[in-house]
Scaffold this active site. Structure first.
Site, PDB file in Angstrom:
ATOM      1  CG  HIS A   1      -1.692   1.233   1.455  1.00  0.00           C
ATOM      2  ND1 HIS A   1      -3.008   1.367   1.082  1.00  0.00           N
ATOM      3  CD2 HIS A   1      -1.343   2.412   2.035  1.00  0.00           C
ATOM      4  CE1 HIS A   1      -3.433   2.585   1.411  1.00  0.00           C
ATOM      5  NE2 HIS A   1      -2.444   3.222   1.994  1.00  0.00           N
ATOM      6  CD  GLU A   2       1.916   3.578   3.698  1.00  0.00           C
ATOM      7  OE1 GLU A   2       2.273   4.655   3.187  1.00  0.00           O
ATOM      8  OE2 GLU A   2       0.867   3.450   4.336  1.00  0.00           O
TER       9      GLU A   2
ATOM     10  CG  HIS B   1       0.283   6.157  -0.794  1.00  0.00           C
ATOM     11  ND1 HIS B   1      -0.866   6.742  -1.293  1.00  0.00           N
ATOM     12  CD2 HIS B   1      -0.086   5.573   0.388  1.00  0.00           C
ATOM     13  CE1 HIS B   1      -1.875   6.516  -0.465  1.00  0.00           C
ATOM     14  NE2 HIS B   1      -1.431   5.809   0.557  1.00  0.00           N
TER      15      HIS B   1
ATOM     16  CD  GLU C   1      -4.731   6.513   2.107  1.00  0.00           C
ATOM     17  OE1 GLU C   1      -4.624   5.320   2.474  1.00  0.00           O
ATOM     18  OE2 GLU C   1      -3.788   7.312   2.132  1.00  0.00           O
TER      19      GLU C   1
END
Length: 269
Positions: free
Chosen positions: A143-144, A147, A201
């Site tokens: 997920h990070e 980004h 997100e």
């Protein structure tokens, strides 16, 4: 009449300072949203700012004897990161050449991040308190990383710049006082900025889900991860006022997309 014409032209003036880009390929999860970046801010400039901020955090943690004190956890995180980084070229080929780095700070905070350019930072609390499995760590890290791949940081800076410029222009045109201008800023924040942040997100959830699956980590762990996060984050704000989706909405979306990446996980095992 003149003010009305200027207001009608304002969106065009703001767009003129931005450019439409595609930072990543869509992948199996189909993240294909066009992004608008401020043309005067390059990826390299954002990466440099992020690297300086990252180094400052490391220096502060080192001075307090909090940096990389749990060597077993650090090795675990770096192993998982190595596997995920091998898969980034499915979304963004140039990212495989980034100067990737993983560090660990001793803290009870339930937090982790990946700064622009591939600088990953985990806090011991998120692993220890949530008793994360490797599969769940891969979901957070994916997920990070997503980004960073999508350059959400540069997008947020671009959005903040155009938002600020827009409200200043409108305030000047309409002769708004400080109170009215503050109200206008709030309207822009809750009507434009936060929904876009929630969209970012969701994109990170989906790309992270695929990265982890391609690396051989069970996509079902995305569900158990956010169930743990929901349990640890009681009293979260309503989705409308949050930059993150609600835990229930996030879990439902991940469940709906797991079938898209399950074949990738099976192939990687």
């Amino acid at each position: 009449m003149r003010i009305r014409r200027l207001l009608c032209c304002l969106p065009l003036l703001l767009l003129a300072s931005c450019e439409s880009v595609q930072t990543t390929q869509g992948g199996a999860v189909g993240v294909n949203r066009s992004q608008y970046m401020f043309s005067g801010l390059s990826s390299a400039e954002v990466d440099q700012m992020a690297a300086e901020s990252y180094q400052q955090m490391l220096d502060e943690a080192r001075s307090e004897n909090l940096l990389n004190t749990d060597t077993a956890m650090l090795r675990r995180l770096r192993r998982i990161a190595d596997e995920l980084v091998k898969e980034v070229d499915h979304f963004r080929p140039d990212a495989s050449q980034w100067d990737w780095e993983v560090n660990l700070i001793k803290s009870d905070a339930l937090n982790a991040s990946c700064m622009p350019g591939g600088k990953i930072l985990f806090f011991t609390g998120i692993v220890d308190k949530l008793k994360l499995t490797d599969d769940e760590i891969a979901q957070i890290m994916g997920h990070e990383i997503a980004h960073a791949l999508r350059e959400h940081g540069r997008e947020a800076i671009s959005r903040a710049y155009t938002t600020q410029m827009g409200t200043q222009v409108v305030g000047a045109l309409l002769g708004l006082g400080d109170g009215a201008r503050q109200a206008a800023d709030m309207a822009v924040q809750y009507g434009l900025t936060l929904p876009n942040s929630r969209s970012n997100e969701t994109e990170a959830d989906l790309i992270g889900l695929e990265l982890a699956a391609r690396a051989g980590y069970n996509p079902e762990a995305a569900v158990t991860l956010w169930q743990k996060m929901a349990s640890a984050s009681q009293g979260e704000p309503p989705a409308f006022l949050s930059t993150h989706p609600t835990s229930s909405g996030r879990i439902d979306n991940l469940r709906a997309n797991i079938p898209k990446v399950r074949p990738l996980y099976e192939a990687a095992r």
